[in-house]
Design a protein around this motif. Structure first.
Motif, mmCIF file in Angstrom:
data_model
loop_
_atom_site.group_PDB
_atom_site.id
_atom_site.type_symbol
_atom_site.label_atom_id
_atom_site.label_comp_id
_atom_site.label_asym_id
_atom_site.label_seq_id
_atom_site.Cartn_x
_atom_site.Cartn_y
_atom_site.Cartn_z
ATOM 1 N N ALA A 23 41.141 11.016 103.324
ATOM 2 C CA ALA A 23 40.047 10.240 103.911
ATOM 3 C C ALA A 23 38.689 10.788 103.493
ATOM 4 O O ALA A 23 37.709 10.060 103.440
ATOM 5 C CB ALA A 23 40.163 10.252 105.424
ATOM 6 N N ARG A 24 38.639 12.064 103.190
ATOM 7 C CA ARG A 24 37.368 12.668 102.790
ATOM 8 C C ARG A 24 36.753 11.937 101.612
ATOM 9 O O ARG A 24 35.549 11.806 101.494
ATOM 10 C CB ARG A 24 37.582 14.131 102.389
ATOM 11 N N PHE A 25 37.604 11.446 100.722
ATOM 12 C CA PHE A 25 37.115 10.814 99.506
ATOM 13 C C PHE A 25 36.978 9.300 99.672
ATOM 14 O O PHE A 25 36.567 8.618 98.758
ATOM 15 C CB PHE A 25 38.070 11.097 98.348
ATOM 16 N N GLY A 26 37.383 8.812 100.815
ATOM 17 C CA GLY A 26 37.334 7.369 101.032
ATOM 18 C C GLY A 26 38.570 6.653 100.551
ATOM 19 O O GLY A 26 38.535 5.480 100.250
ATOM 20 N N GLY A 50 37.636 13.271 107.955
ATOM 21 C CA GLY A 50 37.112 11.928 107.737
ATOM 22 C C GLY A 50 36.219 11.917 106.518
ATOM 23 O O GLY A 50 36.045 12.946 105.853
ATOM 24 N N GLN A 82 29.859 6.017 102.747
ATOM 25 C CA GLN A 82 31.215 5.565 102.446
ATOM 26 C C GLN A 82 31.389 4.066 102.644
ATOM 27 O O GLN A 82 31.893 3.363 101.775
ATOM 28 C CB GLN A 82 32.207 6.325 103.331
#
Lengths: 210, 540, 363
Positions: free
Chosen positions: A75-78, C67, C78
């Protein structure tokens, strides 16, 4: 032009020559300032928002689950919006063996993905058939079936390797051209010319439509 | 045993007996059904472990492994036929429901037609597949069955073969679904099937009428591959069947080969193997909770359970060098010695497990919604479990004590204190809880062993190229999902003539239709998820 | 109250300015409408993007993760990246579908949630239309969304989307009742359907405190029904990932899917906003009767901040639900509504009437 990535030095990447080659190709004909900027914006969006298709056939799929879990946290990278519907996904992580029975289904899934679509061949089985290469019911690599953007070796590759693979894909996306560049459909044609299996499938599809 | 042998010999004069590790009865096809019925009804051999198809070039055949659920004794029946063109054996599908699937598998691999089987289709391969791959004369050339991207031909009909009055075999077509059924395809690419499994589901509104399970989307032909490899080389496939019970499966295959070759395994190696088995059981059940709750919509649970799994994977990575495909157990012991930190790490893990289990109970088990969805859902009775040979935690949740660690104690399990978790409810909640409790028991086993790892060799001296004497061996072990069995047949060479893996997931998938029909579509996910099958494990 | 800035001063000034230039009144209205429309669209997009980011971060926090944190500072950009991508993603044209309805459905869904925005009171005077049946209008337009979902599911010519749409239809129609009844309870308490007047009536004390027991029951029911209305877990059956792949929008790609995706988050905000309006005083600052100094300080915080703040907190609770509970089954879902929520709601309405008549509430 260097394809930079946040908090990763350029030298730490492997295959920089390949990306530089793509950059050269991109620059070859020059570009309009406006279009170039728009391209950059689009590529920024695309490369930072790669949504995977939840697709896994075997062991590699479990490492893909680990990749989403707290320790590796994609999720950090999307990348965490794993879509179950191929229409809404951007790339397909082919995690696991593709066997004869699965091949048509797999190809159909690929066809259902909306452009721009990318494929990562993840693990030995997807790359070449892996330990099952000699089997009677295993496709010897998915390259005959769909065009592949990134190969991630391993059996199964550890989640770090998968992150590296997707980051490499993201780098490739960064040097694409949306306006007037190499059209992906042309790439598709090139791929068809190389792969007899896909060629035959294409003929059948065309035949059905006609 | 002797009495049974005498009684059978008296009743079936044509039967011949062969003493191997399991008593084998050779019987002509005509009497197979009677013999099987006698064994089941009179001698209590009510659990059909597997049907192994064989090709001995001069004949084709099938070996039926039966077990008595009370005395835990095994017996096997062998039936052969010399007709290679139209091999026919009588079906026993009316005695055991699971035989339908087993016989389809044998038909798929060897082309043996089972008379009176209500559903004689191929199981793993497509209907237009040329040849029968596990026959010795199968042409594995690149042109015989190439990878194609054409959509696979489908048929809504199945075949039933019966013997007509004139002795000829008659094939009748039978539709799978009723004429006006609304059939929804769930899978092969579907998030709830845990991989590439396909359920053709006939629904009436949201209610399921019938499920037709399609397998083979990840059938990799492991058994055939093994026939062309040396014994040592076959081991690594065990990592890739049920990738959560990699250690357990390795353990089973190694034990079978070691027993055949007469290799003594050092005690240290045995303790290490059991430790690894139990660690992977905890890791496997953890992942089960996670994915199961995710299927039910409680995504967060996955992240909590994976925490423990990651901790275990770390321990294994230090010793085995990999996160998933360890290839750690090898013939004669284990591949490498334990990491110096092993004991410390495992103790740290054990300290966290009770707190974690408490947390899982808090998040999920006690939840009103979870209770509403799981309780009384997909009830499988003990009789059904045995009829479909559903083993492992799923079988034990139905009240069938089928833990191989207790029924056929192997390795150092007889010396260890632990309880076999047997529940009586048989619903999804029981299957869920059985795994939670099993995790505690595994932790208990590890606790007993971790301070008593004996010093010594971790690997016995084994020749580089191993030859097994002529014969056949059958070995059962307890995987994380149920009974895993290995059948090896050797002609005295370095490669097996036949290697058959009995995997629990096949039965778990086969029973889905039986216990799901009549429930809602959403319950298919609840029930199938609670059975916890692994698709590459069933497809092999 | 005096120190809270009234936004209507600006709008009146602007209106007078345009009229002062000698423009015809119809032209002035048109210009104003266009400006408001553009402003609304912008706000809509920004809010949705914020919500996407917010949900991801909240869910990450629940799941011990980080996240998004790579794109922009703290991953703030994002959702912008996602938007750029989704805007230029291919729209797949399918064969054998009802093309018109297929294309219409996402717009219906998004228009429904946009129209609901019209009556939300963002701050003093900061409201697009203020008319006497505001609440009624809100309930009416928000149920257009279900039509979009039904059409999407039906026109896709796909069994999964059809099942998803049917579930959605059953669910929305049932829970519309609960929402309606709990809203009526509060309308009865306020004595008006005018949104602005409802807010003003909460000057001294928010309704959730003023109406004590019945108001609280109404709030809980509203929250449950609101979660169901937005198709979010534990009521996310129409798009239940593990059962129906992506539910009613399985066949949608590109920006059409984007509309469904945005509408989901916007509906979340609307549910939060309406709850804030009915129970927590809308843009009204937190006042405690008698504590004049404290009330005075609270008044310095602008009304917009109060309103958005309340809405976000309430939608946080709904997000919290999603990441905690497993999903219900369709029959359990309907049972919950028809057997429990509806009778409780009717009883609650009667209780509220009794309380109003006896004057047993905080004045």
């Amino acid at each position: 032009m260097e394809v930079t990535t946040k908090s990763m030095p350029y030298e730490a990447w492997k295959d920089n020559e390949y990306i530089e080659g793509l950059v050269e190709e991109l620059r070859a004909n020059g570009t309009n300032v406006l279009v170039g900027t728009l391209d950059k914006l689009i590529n920024w969006g695309r490369s930072n928002s790669l949504w995977p298709l939840t697709f896994a056939t075997s062991c590699c799929g479990i490492e893909f689950v680990s990749l989403g879990a707290a320790r590796f946290d994609m999720a950090r990278f999307g990348w965490e919006v794993a879509r179950s519907s191929p229409r809404q996904a951007d790339f397909m992580m082919v995690a696991g063996t593709i066997v004869n029975r699965m091949a048509p289904v797999f190809r159909r899934l690929y066809d259902q993905l909306a452009e721009p679509k990318y494929v990562i061949a993840c693990g030995g089985c997807a790359i070449s058939g892996g330990p099952f290469r000699k089997s009677y019911h295993v496709a010897k690599g998915i390259e005959d079936i769909v065009p592949v953007d990134v190969f991630v070796p391993g059996c199964p590759p550890c989640p770090e390797a998968m992150i590296y693979g997707i980051m490499q894909l993201s780098r490739k996306v960064k040097v694409e051209r949306f306006f007037g560049g190499v059209n992906r459909q042309e790439k598709q044609k090139e791929f068809l010319a190389d792969s007899p299996v896909a060629q035959k499938a294409e003929e059948i599809i065309n035949g059905e439509q006609a | 045993m002797a009495t049974i042998q005498e009684n059978i010999a008296a009743k079936f004069p044509q039967a011949t007996f062969e003493e191997a590790d399991v008593l084998q009865i050779n019987i002509p096809d005509a009497q197979l059904h009677d013999l099987a019925k006698t064994l089941r009804d009179e001698y209590g051999y009510d659990y059909l472990i597997t049907i192994v198809g064989i090709d001995r070039v001069e004949c084709l055949g099938a070996i039926y492994f039966l077990s008595n659920t009370k005395t835990n004794q095994e017996i096997s029946i062998q039936v052969t036929t010399t007709d290679r063109q139209n091999p026919v054996i009588t079906s026993i599908a009316d005695l055991w429901s699971i035989a339908t699937i087993y016989e389809r598998e044998v038909y798929d691999f060897y082309g043996i037609i089972f008379l009176n089987n209500p559903d004689m289709r191929r199981l793993f391969l497509s209907i237009d597949w040329v040849g029968y791959p596990l026959r010795k004369d199968y042409d594995n050339g690149p042109d015989s069955n190439p990878v194609t991207l054409e959509a696979e031909p489908q048929s809504d009909d199945t075949h039933v073969y019966t013997r007509g009055e004139d002795g000829k075999i008659v094939c009748t077509e039978k539709p799978i679904f009723a004429k006006n059924d609304f059939v929804v395809n769930i899978g092969p690419q579907h998030p709830a099937t845990h991989g590439v499994l396909r359920f053709r589901t006939a629904v009436d509104g949201e209610t399921i009428k019938k499920i037709d399970v399609y397998m083979g989307y990840i059938h990799r032909g492991v058994e055939k591959l093994c026939e062309n490899l040396q014994y040592m080389q076959t081991l690594h496939f065990m990592d890739r069947l049920d990738y959560f019970s990699a250690h357990n499966y390795h353990h089973g295959l190694c034990m079978c080969i070691e027993r055949a070759a007469g290799i003594e395994v050092p005690r240290r190696a045995q303790v290490i193997r059991v430790l690894m088995d139990e660690l992977s059981r905890i890791a496997s059940h953890c992942l089960f909770f996670g994915t199961y709750c995710m299927d039910l919509g409680a995504t967060t649970m996955l992240f909590y359970t994976l925490r423990v799994r990651e901790q275990i994977l770390d321990i294994m990575k230090k010793t085995c060098g990999a996160r998933m495909t360890f290839n750690y157990d090898c013939i004669g012991g284990v591949m490498a010695d334990l990491d110096p930190d092993f004991v410390k790490d495992v103790k740290a893990l054990l300290a966290t497990i009770p707190a974690n289990i408490k947390e899982y109970n808090k998040i999920f088990t006690g939840n009103v919604i979870a209770e509403g969805r799981l309780e009384k859902m997909g009830i499988m009775t003990r009789q059904q479990a045995i009829d479909w040979s559903v083993t492992g935690p799923s079988g034990r949740a139905s009240g069938w004590a089928c833990d191989v660690r207790k029924t056929h104690p192997y390795s150092i399990y007889p010396e260890i204190q632990f309880d076999e978790i047997v529940m009586t409810e048989g619903d999804s909640m029981a299957r869920f809880k059985a795994r939670l409790l099993e995790m505690e028991q595994s932790a208990h086993i590890i606790e007993q062993l971790i301070d008593n790892i004996p010093e010594g060799d971790y690997l016995a001296k084994v020749p580089k190229v191993l030859k097994l004497p002529q014969g056949h061996w059958f070995q059962l072990v307890e995987g994380c999902r149920g009974v895993f069995g290995v059948y090896i047949e050797s002609d005295g060479g370095t490669q097996p003539v036949r290697m058959k893996f009995v995997t629990p997931s096949l039965n778990l998938a086969a029973v889905v239709d039986e216990i799901t029909s009549g429930n809602k579509i959403a319950d298919l996910i609840t029930i199938a998820g609670s059975l916890d099958y692994i698709v590459p494990d069933m497809d092999r | 109250m005096e120190s809270t800035f009234d936004f209507s001063k600006i709008t009146c000034w602007f209106n007078d300015l345009l009229l002062g230039w000698g423009l015809a009144p119809w032209l002035v209205t048109t210009i104003e409408c266009i400006l408001v429309g553009v402003g609304l669209l912008l706000l809509y997009a920004l809010l949705a993007l914020f919500y996407i980011y917010f949900e991801r971060k909240v869910c990450a926090a629940f799941q011990c993760r980080l996240g998004p944190n790579r794109v922009g500072p703290f991953g703030l950009l994002q959702s912008f990246a996602d938007m750029f991508k989704i805007l230029i993603k291919e729209l797949i044209h399918l064969n054998h579908i009802d093309r018109f309805l297929f294309a219409l459905a996402p717009y219906l869904v998004i228009i429904a949630s946009m129209m609901a925005f019209a009556v939300l009171p963002w701050g003093p005077g900061l409201q697009i239309i203020d008319f006497n049946i505001g609440i009624f209008f809100l309930i009416a337009v928000s149920s257009i969304g279900v039509l979009g979902i039904l059409l999407a599911g039906w026109s896709s010519n796909n069994k999964f989307t059809l099942i998803g749409a049917m579930r959605s239809g059953a669910q929305m129609i049932s829970y519309e009742l609960s929402i309606g009844l709990s809203v009526i309870t509060m309308v009865a308490f306020a004595g008006t359907m005018n949104v602005n007047e409802i807010v003003l009536a909460q000057d001294r004390c928010w309704f959730i405190f003023a109406g004590h027991v019945p108001a609280f029951i109404a709030f809980v029911i509203y929250l449950i029904a609101g979660t169901a209305e937005t198709n979010r877990g534990p009521f996310d059956l129409p798009e239940a990932e593990s059962e129906l792949t992506a539910g009613y929008h399985t066949e949608y790609s590109g920006i059409h899917f984007g509309f469904f995706y945005l509408a989901e988050y916007l509906n979340l905000f609307i549910v939060g906003g309406v709850a804030a309006l009915l129970f927590f005083g809308g843009w009204m600052p937190f006042h405690i009767p008698g504590w004049e100094g404290f009330n005075h300080v609270m008044n310095y915080i602008p009304g917009v901040v109060w309103f958005i703040g309340k809405a976000v907190v309430i939608s946080f609770i709904i997000i919290w639900f999603k990441w905690t509970f497993p999903r219900l089954r369709i029959d359990q879902l309907l049972k919950l509504e028809w057997k429990y929520l509806l009778p409780i709601n009717l009883f609650n309405l009667a209780l509220m009437v009794v309380i109003i008549l006896t004057g047993f509430y905080i004045h």
